[in-house]
Scaffold this motif. Structure first.
Motif, PDB file in Angstrom:
ATOM      1  N   LEU A 199       0.909  -1.176  -0.055  1.00 21.75           N
ATOM      2  CA  LEU A 199       0.100  -0.086  -0.125  1.00 21.75           C
ATOM      3  C   LEU A 199       0.892   1.257   0.000  1.00 21.75           C
ATOM      4  CD1 LEU A 199      -2.660  -1.140   2.799  1.00 21.75           C
ATOM      5  CD2 LEU A 199      -2.884  -0.889   0.241  1.00 21.75           C
ATOM      6  N   GLU A 231      -4.092  -2.318   6.163  1.00 18.88           N
ATOM      7  CA  GLU A 231      -2.795  -1.916   6.492  1.00 18.88           C
ATOM      8  C   GLU A 231      -1.928  -2.949   7.347  1.00 18.88           C
ATOM      9  OE1 GLU A 231      -4.761   1.258   4.790  1.00 18.88           O
ATOM     10  OE2 GLU A 231      -5.430   0.369   6.696  1.00 18.88           O
ATOM     11  N   VAL A 260       3.512  -1.056   3.893  1.00 21.62           N
ATOM     12  CA  VAL A 260       2.898   0.152   3.998  1.00 21.62           C
ATOM     13  C   VAL A 260       3.906   1.107   3.859  1.00 21.62           C
ATOM     14  CG1 VAL A 260       1.079   1.597   5.157  1.00 21.62           C
ATOM     15  CG2 VAL A 260       0.900  -1.115   5.279  1.00 21.62           C
ATOM     16  N   ARG A 268       4.170   5.327   3.433  1.00 24.22           N
ATOM     17  CA  ARG A 268       3.298   6.561   3.795  1.00 24.22           C
ATOM     18  C   ARG A 268       3.832   7.667   2.995  1.00 24.22           C
ATOM     19  NH1 ARG A 268      -1.366   5.495   7.113  1.00 24.22           N
ATOM     20  NH2 ARG A 268      -0.831   3.473   8.042  1.00 24.22           N
TER      21      ARG A 268
END
Length: 566
Positions: free
Chosen positions: A30, A528, A534, A536
């Motif tokens: 992600l 998540e 993940v 960001r």
């Protein structure tokens, strides 16, 4: 089972003296960040590194020049570096001493090396009729949903595909395995046999002519043709020259094809450079109307805009114009070479006709046969027949092989096999559509690809469902580079809430670590904790950072220095 796994992407900006490194893992990755944080550009950079041409934001194109991509295919590790048209491709047997597989600005040379490592044997034809290997934009066309283009069309997010003949039809069938590796290998074998038979037929043709001249007792001359006096040594020399002419004609065809291919690439380069100069003209015009300091809208860096900086842009424009002149000169030289080859081919054809007439109307052809008979050399005729029969038997054997291959190709192309593949694929597709609350009657496939007749809010969900279903279907393929999917979700502004929610609805099916999914999203997905990775991106216009720039730059330079012969 061989799988494609993206390991690490590095993008480098020498303009900003900054860079960004992003690592990925098997399973679900992600990439989370609000609008303008660089999600789309990073995802595009993966495919750009592979050789796919992307529509980047203008700021990104100006800032980022160098790309490094690490990936695995099966148990072997690879690396690609790219700077504009230059691509270098490595097999990373050892981290300290990679093997260079390709180093070129010629796109198709790199493609040939990449497809060899992927064990992809599919060849394509350009619109100009030049045979080329399958290209990354065609290979990956169903493995990427672009933030803009990808949500309105299926498999058309890359811009360097349409110069290839039947690019949709062929790849549609290839990506589901209907016309997969086995099919294209058999097509290659079919082509090889065709060439072998052609060579045998050339030999047989000349052999028959010589044998006929030896065997004929009485040579009949057309009353409308003049007899040509040719002695035995001349006749032998004529046959040798005819064979040499045939070989040269074939070579001219090959040289012509190569030149046409390079000419096409040069014309593409001209288009690219013109576009680049056009952008520089805009930059210059913009700079003239600004103060002496300009704040970069991407990273916030302050740039000088002095008279010398503006002159630098002018120099770049001048350099671009010089490059255009150079490419134009190359184009003229190649066009001239093509004309010369055409002239030479015409001359060869004329010479060929003259020599054929000499053979056909030579009194010596008859006298040679009489000499052989008079000297009791019938064994030469018998030996000649034996050799000719060997060639005929070889042709029959190759034709037998060709028939078996043709039957195999028909089997691989059979309606029964098509139905089996469609049944397996539809079973997955229907489940995904159901999970997304899309009516099953919207499932309409043509050449294994969803037809987009819907124009309402369901259209993005249908596109999403198709890509996900194809990815899940290909996870069960024995050997396939199609176990990778990148999804750049659309901006939230103006989107139907069902479309945005649908992306999260099937994420549970994308956790399988046999494959790899990279999703760029503006919001939390609820997966998540289950995702493998993940990433960001927290600040708008701050994708690039200065921390590791020097290390990344040195890494690129070291890889760039490695020789292909090392």
């Amino acid at each position: 089972m061989k799988r494609l796994l993206i390991k690490k992407l590095i993008v480098i900006s020498d303009v900003e003296e900054s860079s960004r490194e992003v690592s990925f893992e098997a399973g679900l990755n992600l990439l989370i960040g609000e609008n303008k944080t660089g999600k789309s550009s990073l995802i595009k950079s993966i495919f750009y590194s592979f050789g796919c041409e992307m529509i980047f934001e203008d700021d990104w194109k100006k800032l980022v020049q160098r790309y490094i991509l690490y990936f695995d295919y099966g148990d072997i590790k690879y690396c690609i570096i790219r700077e504009k048209k230059f691509i270098k491709f490595f097999r990373m047997i050892e981290e300290s001493s990679p093997i260079v597989l390709a180093e070129t600005e010629h796109f198709h040379d790199y493609c040939a090396a990449l497809m060899q490592e992927f064990e992809v044997s599919m060849d394509c034809l350009t619109t100009a009729g030049v045979k080329i290997p399958l290209t990354p934009p065609l290979l990956f066309r169903f493995q990427y949903i672009d933030q803009d283009l990808g949500w309105s069309k299926i498999g058309e997010s890359f811009s360097n595909m349409k110069y290839i003949r039947n690019w949709k039809e062929n790849t549609n069938k290839y990506v589901v395995g209907y016309q997969g590796e086995e099919y294209y290998k058999e097509k290659q074998n079919q082509l090889i046999i065709k060439n072998v038979v052609q060579e045998y037929n050339v030999k047989l043709k000349y052999f028959n002519e010589l044998l006929k001249a030896i065997q004929t007792q009485k040579y009949v001359i057309d009353s409308n043709q003049e007899e040509i006096n040719v002695d035995k040594s001349q006749l032998k020399a004529i046959f040798s020259e005819l064979e040499e002419l045939e070989r040269r004609k074939i070579k001219i065809e090959d040289e012509t094809s190569v030149l046409k291919n390079i000419l096409y690439e040069r014309n593409l380069q001209l288009t690219t450079v013109r576009s680049y100069i056009k952008e520089l003209d805009k930059d210059h015009e913009f700079a003239l109307n600004q103060e002496e300091d300009i704040i970069c809208p991407t990273c916030g860096t302050v740039h000088k805009n002095t008279m010398f900086d503006r002159l630098g842009i002018v120099k770049d424009i001048q350099s671009g114009n010089e490059l255009i002149k150079q490419i134009r000169n190359e184009v003229k030289e190649m066009e001239s070479a093509l004309v010369q080859l055409s002239v030479e081919k015409n001359e060869l054809n004329k010479r060929y006709v003259i020599l054929k007439k000499k053979v056909e109307h030579s009194k010596e052809s008859a006298s040679i046969a009489n000499i052989y008979r008079n000297e009791g050399k019938q064994e030469l005729v018998l030996t000649g027949k034996f050799e000719r029969d060997k060639i005929v038997n070889s042709i029959l054997e190759e034709e037998r092989k060709a028939k078996l291959i043709e039957e195999k190709i028909k089997e691989l192309n059979s309606p029964k096999r098509r139905k089996q593949i469609l049944t397996s694929f539809k079973a997955i597709y229907e489940k995904v559509l159901d999970d997304l609350n899309v009516p099953l009657h919207t499932l309409k496939l043509k050449d294994f690809v969803q037809e987009l007749t819907k124009t309402g809010s369901e259209k993005p969900r249908i596109i999403y469902a198709y890509h996900v279903s194809l990815y899940l279907y290909n996870l069960n393929r024995i050997v396939s580079p199609f176990n990778f999917l990148a999804i750049d979700t659309p901006n939230q502004q103006g989107q139907d809430w069902k479309n945005l929610k649908s992306i999260d609805e099937v994420l549970g099916q994308l956790l399988d670590k046999r494959g790899q999914v990279i999703i760029g999203t503006e919001r939390e997905t609820g997966y998540e904790e289950q995702a493998s990775k993940v990433i960001r991106l927290l600040e708008a216009r701050k994708t690039l950072i200065k921390q590791d720039y020097q290390n990344h730059k040195e890494l690129f330079i070291e890889l760039e220095k490695l020789s292909i012969n090392k």
